[in-house]
Write a protein that holds these residues in place. Structure first.
Motif, mmCIF file in Angstrom:
data_model
loop_
_atom_site.group_PDB
_atom_site.id
_atom_site.type_symbol
_atom_site.label_atom_id
_atom_site.label_comp_id
_atom_site.label_asym_id
_atom_site.label_seq_id
_atom_site.Cartn_x
_atom_site.Cartn_y
_atom_site.Cartn_z
ATOM 1 N N HIS A 1 43.376 -46.219 9.501
ATOM 2 C CA HIS A 1 44.196 -47.367 10.203
ATOM 3 C C HIS A 1 45.649 -46.997 9.806
ATOM 4 O O HIS A 1 46.080 -46.998 8.636
ATOM 5 C CB HIS A 1 44.119 -48.741 9.987
ATOM 6 C CG HIS A 1 42.806 -49.649 10.332
ATOM 7 N ND1 HIS A 1 41.816 -49.418 9.700
ATOM 8 C CD2 HIS A 1 42.918 -50.616 11.343
ATOM 9 C CE1 HIS A 1 40.980 -50.339 10.451
ATOM 10 N NE2 HIS A 1 41.417 -51.071 11.456
ATOM 11 N N HIS B 1 44.369 -46.898 15.853
ATOM 12 C CA HIS B 1 45.448 -47.420 16.437
ATOM 13 C C HIS B 1 46.460 -46.606 16.554
ATOM 14 O O HIS B 1 46.690 -46.238 17.807
ATOM 15 C CB HIS B 1 46.203 -48.778 15.634
ATOM 16 C CG HIS B 1 44.996 -50.079 15.527
ATOM 17 N ND1 HIS B 1 44.705 -50.475 16.893
ATOM 18 C CD2 HIS B 1 44.350 -50.405 14.598
ATOM 19 C CE1 HIS B 1 43.748 -51.374 16.593
ATOM 20 N NE2 HIS B 1 43.629 -51.311 15.261
ATOM 21 N N ASP C 1 37.371 -52.823 17.627
ATOM 22 C CA ASP C 1 37.886 -53.386 16.411
ATOM 23 C C ASP C 1 37.264 -54.573 16.061
ATOM 24 O O ASP C 1 36.481 -54.481 15.158
ATOM 25 C CB ASP C 1 39.484 -53.573 16.919
ATOM 26 C CG ASP C 1 40.483 -53.604 15.687
ATOM 27 O OD1 ASP C 1 39.703 -53.238 14.672
ATOM 28 O OD2 ASP C 1 41.742 -53.917 15.456
HETATM 29 ZN ZN LIG Z 1 40.548 -52.109 12.766
#
Ligand SMILES: [Zn+2]
Length: 501
Positions: A348, A375, A432
């Motif tokens: 991440h 992300h 997620d």
């Molecule tokens: Zn995550």
């Protein structure tokens, strides 16, 4: 050639191609040039270079007809545009959308960024798990915790009370319990006025169900249900981020990490036997990003040992936790470089709106050869990193609903990943923590990405690209990817036929 020069060269080449595309059809006709620019843009967009079969072209008409109908309605009144409304409020209407129902049917390939403890719908947990015998609840440090106990008197950590009794005392107990396990509220912008506030709440919701899920028979049921929710959404493979969970029995036995893996793998295999179209699951180990480098080192050593025991199942390593609060990845770089001989990374990184601080984790993710980046929300502010990500063929895990609920991006039409899609970066659509916001499967995120983050005229080609890239950028080996793509192609043909009926 030095990597940087190679990069520069490819950037210049891209510019030259663009220039020649416009000039090739050079004409005094202003409108022709305008169309050429638009066509070049659409060809550059994710999926724009795919050749579509006759069948796909016909299905594309159907998809675009529905997409345009929803967009036209939204143009007339932007408050009708479902992806731009808060997901908690838009979800029931998304479920009625024709585009959503097409996306649900579509074989979506793999789900590559899901957190294990937020991957089963709260309704299932409440209806099927919290009505079992021997389940108790109690507040510990202000958080309501659920746990299975053979004899509640033996556990002195809390004054445990049977859920049966809670239910007798409060007929609305189940609704209250669901709220403990989810972020969902009627008025999210009032309850969560800032990103810090929602993250404080977000960290707590995992705690309520954690011990309950560690109960060994429930853990099996949990994993099975997790795979079922993906499968029912036409997802054939998944990679799950998690931590080692200490499984236990009612008699007080607490099992070691090997048992966690054995039960996990056994359940995935059972699911595959029951559902032959499903291809499997892998595990990405997560360690909290606030630990010291020493704690990280011992955690990675343990992971490397376990990876030797479960080489197929363990895909690699990632950090977990609120990125603003954790240590920057650069503080761990020596430990990570050492571990990189044995482990793949799936960091991440750049899940932030800050510029020049937390977002710099993206540099480390790239330098440490992260296989994918979770992300990468801040990536489009760093042009050199963008080139490096493209050159190193690193896929971005895009989670638009997570970004909205966790307050990075209110309206997906302004999501920075649009500029990545426009330049054909490999992007995998991910969910997620779906259970935290009342979603399940991948379709909700696919819907938001398709409707709000792709141009009006872009249809089946980008959906096909999303699905194929989710397989290509998975941690499967090359043979497995070939098999997965073959199986996916069969499902895709069935989908096309179904659409044509
Ligand atoms: Zn995550």
């Amino acid at each position: 050639m030095l990597p940087f020069l190679r990069l520069l060269f490819s950037a210049l080449l891209a510019a030259a191609i663009m220039f020649s595309v416009v000039n090739l059809s050079e004409s005094d006709d202003y409108l022709t040039q305008r169309i050429n620019i638009l066509n070049s843009d659409n060809t550059l967009f994710a999926g724009g270079k795919l050749n579509l079969s006759d069948k796909e072209l016909v299905v594309n008409e159907l998809i675009l007809k529905e997409k345009k109908a929803e967009l036209t309605e939204a143009h007339q009144n932007v408050s009708n545009f479902l992806p731009s409304r808060h997901f908690f409020q838009a979800r029931p209407d998304i479920e009625k959308s024709n585009v959503f129902s097409i996306i649900k049917k579509l074989p979506k390939g793999a789900s590559l960024h899901t957190h294990l403890t937020a991957a089963v719908s709260a309704d299932f947990m409440i209806e099927n798990i919290t009505y079992k015998e021997n389940i108790y609840g109690c507040f510990i440090n202000g958080i309501f915790k659920l746990r299975f106990l053979g004899n509640a008197d033996d556990d002195k950590t809390c004054d445990w009370k049977e859920l049966k009794k809670y239910r007798e005392e409060d007929p609305n107990f189940d609704q209250w319990l669901k709220k403990q396990m989810s972020l969902e509220v009627d008025n999210p912008l009032d309850v969560y006025p800032s990103i810090d506030v929602i993250w404080q709440r977000f960290k707590k919701i995992f705690s309520t169900a954690y011990d309950m899920v560690c109960y060994k028979p429930v853990f099996k049921e949990y994993i099975y249900q997790l795979l079922k929710e993906l499968y029912e959404d036409n997802v054939m493979y998944t990679e799950l981020r998690g931590t080692f969970m200490p499984l236990y029995d009612l008699n007080g036995t607490v099992y070691d990490t090997k048992e966690f893996f054995n039960v996990f793998i056994e359940t995935v295999e059972e699911f595959k036997q029951d559902h032959p179209r499903f291809l499997g699951a892998r595990y990405i180990h997560s360690i909290y990003r606030g630990v010291t480098p020493e704690v990280l080192k011992s955690g990675l050593d343990e992971l490397i040992t376990l990876k030797k025991l479960y080489p197929q199942f363990i895909a690699g390593f990632d950090f977990v936790g609120y990125e603003e609060e954790g240590r920057p990845i650069v503080e761990f770089h020596k430990v990570l470089l050492e571990a990189s001989e044995e482990l793949k990374f799936f960091f991440h990184a750049g899940e932030t709106n800050w510029y020049g601080s937390t977002d710099l984790n993206l540099i480390d993710a790239v330098l440490l050869n992260s296989s994918r980046i979770g992300h990468a929300f801040a990536l489009s502010r760093h042009p050199i990193l963008m080139h490096l990500v493209k050159a190193k063929d690193i896929a971005i895990e895009l989670c638009p609903i997570s970004n909205q609920v966790l307050m990075l991006n209110e309206d997906p039409r302004t999501h920075p990943a649009i500029s990545l899609l426009a330049k054909d970066f490999p992007v995998v659509i991910s969910n997620d923590d779906p259970s935290a916001w009342g979603a399940s499967g991948l379709s909700y995120d696919w819907y938001v990405a398709f409707l709000a983050m792709t141009p009006v005229d872009v249809g089946i080609e980008v959906l096909k690209k999303f699905a194929m890239d989710s397989i290509r950028y998975s941690a499967m080996n090359d043979d497995e990817k070939d098999t997965a793509l073959e199986k996916w192609s069969l499902d895709w043909q069935i989908f096309l036929e179904d659409m044509l009926k």
